[in-house]
Design an enzyme around this catalytic site. Sequence first.
Site, short mmCIF file in Angstrom:
data_model
loop_
_atom_site.label_atom_id
_atom_site.label_comp_id
_atom_site.label_asym_id
_atom_site.label_seq_id
_atom_site.Cartn_x
_atom_site.Cartn_y
_atom_site.Cartn_z
N HIS A 177 38.93 -1.13 -87.44
CA HIS A 177 38.01 -2.01 -88.13
C HIS A 177 36.58 -1.53 -87.86
CE1 HIS A 177 38.36 -4.20 -84.13
NE2 HIS A 177 37.06 -4.08 -84.23
P1 TYD Z 1 40.41 -7.33 -82.49
O1 TYD Z 1 38.93 -7.31 -82.39
O2 TYD Z 1 41.03 -7.20 -83.85
O3 TYD Z 1 40.93 -6.21 -81.50
P2 TYD Z 1 41.73 -4.87 -81.77
O4 TYD Z 1 41.12 -4.21 -82.95
O5 TYD Z 1 41.55 -4.08 -80.52
O6 TYD Z 1 43.14 -5.32 -81.99
O7 TYD Z 1 40.95 -8.65 -81.79
C1 TYD Z 1 42.33 -8.92 -81.64
C2 TYD Z 1 42.52 -10.40 -81.86
O8 TYD Z 1 41.77 -11.14 -80.91
C3 TYD Z 1 42.07 -10.89 -83.24
O9 TYD Z 1 42.99 -11.84 -83.70
C4 TYD Z 1 40.75 -11.55 -82.97
C5 TYD Z 1 40.87 -12.02 -81.55
N1 TYD Z 1 39.59 -11.99 -80.82
C6 TYD Z 1 38.94 -13.17 -80.48
O10 TYD Z 1 39.43 -14.28 -80.78
N2 TYD Z 1 37.76 -13.13 -79.80
C7 TYD Z 1 37.20 -11.95 -79.46
O11 TYD Z 1 36.10 -11.94 -78.84
C8 TYD Z 1 37.84 -10.72 -79.81
C9 TYD Z 1 37.24 -9.39 -79.46
C10 TYD Z 1 39.04 -10.80 -80.50
#
Ligand code: TYD
Length: 134
Positions: free
Chosen positions: A51
């Site tokens: 992303h």
């Molecule tokens: P995401 O940022 O998509 O991480 P990655 O790309 O490493 O998988 O986050 C994973 C999940 O966690 C997504 O459902 C959003 C949630 N999340 C939060 O609720 N708060 C946060 O601060 C972060 C970073 C993620």
Amino acid sequence: MNMLGEIIDLQSLEDSRGGLVVAETQRHIPFEVKRVYWIHGTQSGVERGFHAHKALRQVAVAVSGSCYMVLDDGIDQTTVHLNSPKQGVLIGPRVWHVMSNFSKDCVLLVFADMHYDELDYIRSYDEFTSWISK
Ligand code: TYD
């Protein structure tokens, strides 16, 4: 504009007892930190990220272990090996990023300048390329 994959050297204090690393806002982290999160216990073979953010700025530090991060601004791509608790990588807005090759002991600590907001995410590469060409 910051360099893609800019490495930030943190303040490292080491003596016979071991190490202590400091990350201060403005001095090392180029923004006021509003949120800190960390990724740990990543299973073997897992890739995360895929992303970009519209506005969020982040600094990621592998405080334990190591991983790779590919950063892509739509024109250039660079790969950073995060393998030191004394260095971070700046992830600017509008940068597609993917983390991989997490070591078992990897703890990836991330400083961010905004609270979590799903609306700030771009989660499709096609949407990313059209967003950055705007
Ligand atoms: P995401 O940022 O998509 O991480 P990655 O790309 O490493 O998988 O986050 C994973 C999940 O966690 C997504 O459902 C959003 C949630 N999340 C939060 O609720 N708060 C946060 O601060 C972060 C970073 C993620």
